[in-house]
Structures are given as structure tokens and as C-alpha cells.
Motif scaffolding. Structure first.
Motif, short mmCIF file in Angstrom:
data_model
loop_
_atom_site.label_atom_id
_atom_site.label_comp_id
_atom_site.label_asym_id
_atom_site.label_seq_id
_atom_site.Cartn_x
_atom_site.Cartn_y
_atom_site.Cartn_z
N VAL A 148 -2.93 72.77 -16.12
CA VAL A 148 -2.58 72.76 -14.70
C VAL A 148 -1.36 73.93 -14.91
CG1 VAL A 148 -0.12 71.61 -13.72
CG2 VAL A 148 -1.84 70.16 -15.15
N LEU B 209 2.77 65.88 -13.00
CA LEU B 209 2.11 65.21 -14.52
C LEU B 209 2.25 63.75 -14.29
CD1 LEU B 209 4.55 68.23 -16.86
CD2 LEU B 209 1.79 67.84 -15.26
N VAL C 161 -0.27 72.76 -19.66
CA VAL C 161 0.61 73.03 -18.75
C VAL C 161 0.96 74.08 -18.39
CG1 VAL C 161 2.37 72.53 -16.82
CG2 VAL C 161 0.90 70.51 -17.79
N CYS D 256 7.02 67.76 -19.97
CA CYS D 256 5.78 67.63 -20.51
C CYS D 256 5.91 67.13 -22.08
CB CYS D 256 5.39 69.85 -21.32
SG CYS D 256 4.92 70.38 -19.63
#
Length: 426
Positions: free
Chosen positions: A124, A171, A186, A208
Motif C-alpha cells: 500500500v 486498510l 504500508v 497499521c
């Protein structure tokens, strides 16, 4: 027991520090090498080397050339260890969790290329990622065995809370569809480059962690611009920052933070390094991978020590950044007033996007044209000798102004008059 070595302190460096520092603003220009006719409102791109740091770098270079074997086999190791310890203290990590590298792109490429990628992994990034980072992500997404690339599209102006809602939703959607063995990695900015906006990166790391994704923080603009960096508390998986931008070191010096828990993942570097053994001093396998590649200029990294001394002489991180941020906020408002436009600001909390860089809309009607960039660049750099970064975002053109200890309000006013006249001709 190992000997303790100190970097050489030249007479020129001592000369610069014999008197108290002048007031911030144009009196500080005596410490920099700028053309007297040039107004620099673009410190964020390339930094600007203070004269005392240049003197320290020159003294280090001379010491190296006087006896290269003595320096690299005996002196370099303890000097580099002391520098890493000093940087580690600033961001609240352990010394052996940070290493010196040439720049942020080098660090992030090293991290990304050390993942054992599988086809069900997801990488990402943000549309605001710096160009070299976007190139690295695109390259990985084209390998024969590669992760799926997913991009978060951010448009500004936007508030931190809106950014976090969009990031969390993105996410969580990815997490809900991944298989049991797949990973989400990420890459996020702490302070984006274009637009030059302060991001809620600590909260993004927490998101995250919540979904079990790896966080890689491009903190190119953080060290030297943020005064409250606590990486133990923020807990990223990887964090990389340039020292030559806001910290005043020589170009080609940056730091990479990898917590102990992730150091096993870094199996090699872009360019393999070496360490000469020094009696009484040892390094961990992770640190050894980044020590010296045999051809890099060792004085580049060690110039960070002199940069930190210069910042201490000026009064420290808080004093420096309080001045710069206040000028960015006030100067941005003044520039927008001159241009008849607006500052790129949060619609919820004024000023939350701005640290030492502020973005101001330009009075340009054209939605997107590369010629606008080159016409304005030519007017600013060649004819008028004043510069701020020009970029297009969200269908509009903007100037990103970086503020430093050598800037004053009159710099924004000069830039404003030049831009106002130039934009009227487009």
C-alpha cells in the motif's frame, strides 16, 4: 579498552561560535553561502549547509586524506558509533536500532527489497508519495512474483481526522479480503513532500498495527522539523529520515531505524558494506550491513555531528522550530493575501497541516499544464532569484514555501510580488 576519538574541530568552526548567535531572520544569512541576491523559500528540497558544518566537513575530509588507513581502520568506527548514539537519543531508540545511509530512497528500497514477496501480499502506498518511492513500489509490482499494489488517494485540503478515516477504511477493506498467509505492507509519509503537509503518521501506524500491517514511514522531512519524535512510543516497523534537509548536515546523510524485532528481515543492503575490526568494539550483524561500502564519502554521515552542534549553538530544536513554524503560518497567510488566494489548510483545525512548510494556491486558471511549471520556474530562479516549489494538486496550482531561521516575512512578500506578476501573464 578502545581509545576514544573525537572529530577534528577546525579553527574556522571555532571562529563561527566565538560570539552568541544573532537573532533569527536575515542576520542568520551570515552562516550560509547563499547568493546575496537570492531568496530561498525552498529549504525542504535540498537543505542548505551552514558554514560551520562545511568547515567541520572539510576538516574531516582532510583528516581522512592525511592517513586513510588510520582513519578507516581505527578512527571511523568510534566516531560513527558516537553519532548513532546521539541520533538515537533524539528519536528515543537504542543505538543499534539505527544506521546511517545516503538518503531516504536508499533506505526504503533496502526495506522493500528485503521482503520475501508473495503474490497474495499487498503493498500500500499514497498518491502523495515522493516520486522515487512511487518508482520503487511500481518496480516491485511488476516483478514475476510480486505483491498487489493498492493506493490510497488523498486530496487536499483535508483534515487529519478525514485522512485517518479514509486510511482506516482502506486498510480494513484490504484486511477483510486477504488470505491467512498474506501480508499488508504500508508505505506512508510523516510529512508529505507535495503537498508539503504534516500527516497524522503516529495514528496511521496505530491503524497499521490494528490490522496487522507492516508500517514503513518515509520521514524524509521529520528529523530537524519535528521536535517531539519518540519512535519507541510511535512503534513503526521501519522509519527513515534525511539529515541533510532540516537537520543541516551535508547532502548524502540520512538515518534508518529498524527496531530489534525486525532486524532479521534485513538480509542485505542495496550495496553490501564492510566493517574493519577495532579492538574492544563490536557491531551487531544488522549494523555491520550498513557500516561503509568502501567508496562512499565517510565524512558525509559524520557531518551530522557538526550539524547537531550547530543546532545546539542556535538554542536547540524547540527554539529553531517554533520560529520556523510561526513564520510558515504567518507567511502563508501573507502570501495568500498578496495573491488573492488561500492557504492549503485543514477545514477542522487551522494550522494542523503546517509545520515548517506551507502551501499557498496560485492564481492560475489552467487545470494542468506542464508549461506552467517551467514558465514559473524560469521566472523565479532565472530572472527574479527567489524560489519556492511549484506543483499541481487536486486541479489547482500551489507554491510550497519552506521556512528557515534565515527567512523573514519580507521573503514571502518578495515571492508574492513575483508570483503575482508571473501568474497574471499565464
Amino acid at each position: 579498552m578502545p581509545h576514544h576519538y573525537q572529530r577534528p574541530i577546525s579553527n574556522q568552526e571555532i571562529k563561527w561560535y566565538k560570539d552568541p548567535p544573532p537573532e533569527f531572520g536575515h542576520p542568520m544569512l551570515r552562516f550560509f553561502e547563499f547568493d546575496p541576491e537570492y531568496v530561498n523559500l525552498n529549504h525542504g528540497s535540498f537543505g542548505a549547509l551552514p558554514r560551520p558544518v562545511q568547515a567541520a566537513y572539510d576538516a574531516l575530509s582532510t583528516q581522512i586524506e592525511q592517513n586513510p588507513d588510520y582513519f578507516f581502520r581505527i578512527v571511523y568506527h568510534p566516531l560513527l558509533n558516537d553519532l548513532r548514539a546521539r541520533l538515537a537519543k533524539i528519536v528515543n531508540i537504542e543505538t543499534d536500532e539505527c544506521v546511517m545511509i545516503p538518503n531516504v530512497a536508499h533506505g526504503i528500497n533496502t526495506i522493500l527489497r528485503n521482503f520475501d514477496w508473495h503474490t497474495d501480499d499487498i503493498l500500500v502506498s499514497m498518491n502523495t508519495a515522493y516520486d522515487s518511492i512511487q518508482h520503487a513500489v511500481s518496480y516491485l509490482a511488476k516483478l514475476s512474483v510480486h505483491p498487489t499494489h493498492s493506493q490510497v488517494i488523498l486530496t487536499f485540503p483535508a483534515s487529519h481526522s478525514a485522512i485517518l478515516r479514509q486510511f482506516r477504511s482502506h486498510l480494513e477493506d484490504l484486511s477483510s479480503t486477504r488470505t491467512g498467509s498474506s501480508r499488508i505492507v504500508v508505505v506512508l509519509d510523516s510529512i508529505a513532500s507535495q503537498p508539503g503537509v504534516y500527516m497524522p503518521w503516529r495514528e496511521m501506524i496505530k491503524i497499521c498495527n490494528t490490522v496487522g500491517a507492516y508500517s514503513i514511514v518515509d520521514a524524509a522531512h521529520s528529523i530537524g522539523q519535528e521536535t517531539d519524535i519518540d519512535l519507541k512510543a510511535a512503534d513503526p516497523d521501519f522509519w527513515v529520515s534525511n539529515c541533510n534537509k532540516w537537520l543541516y548536515s551535508k547532502r548524502g546523510s540520512a538515518m534508518l531505524y529498524v527496531p530489534f524485532r525486525n532486524q532479521h528481515m534485513i538480509k542485505d543492503t542495496v550495496v553490501p558494506a564492510l566493517v574493519y575490526p577495532v579492538p574492544g568494539l563490536t557491531v551487531t550483524p544488522f549494523v555491520a550491513r550498513f557500516y561503509w561500502n568502501g567508496s562512499a564519502d565517510a565524512a558525509l554521515a559524520l557531518s551530522v555531528d557538526a550539524a547537531l552542534d550547530f543546532r545546539k549553538y542556535l538554542g536547540g530544536e524547540t527554539r529553531i522550530n517554533e520560529y520556523c513554524r510561526a513564520l510558515a503560518l504567518e507567511g502563508g497567510r501573507r502570501l495568500a493575501e498578496i495573491l488573492g488566494t488561500q492557504v492549503m489548510d485543514s477545514p477542522e483545525i487551522p494550522g494542523e497541516l503546517t509545520l515548517n512548510m506551507v502551501n499557498v494556491e496560485l492564481p492560475v486558471n489552467s487545470k494542468s499544464s506542464g508549461s506552467i511549471y517551467f514558465l514559473l520556474q524560469d521566472e523565479l530562479l532565472v530572472r527574479s532569484k527567489v524560489y519556492a516549489t511549484i506543483f499541481s494538486h487536486n486541479g489547482r496550482w500551489w507554491a510550497r514555501c519552506s521556512t528557515q531561521i534565515y527567512n523573514e516575512m519580507s521573503d514571502f512578500e518578495r515571492l508574492g510580488e513575483v508570483l503575482k506578476g508571473a501568474c497574471a501573464q499565464l
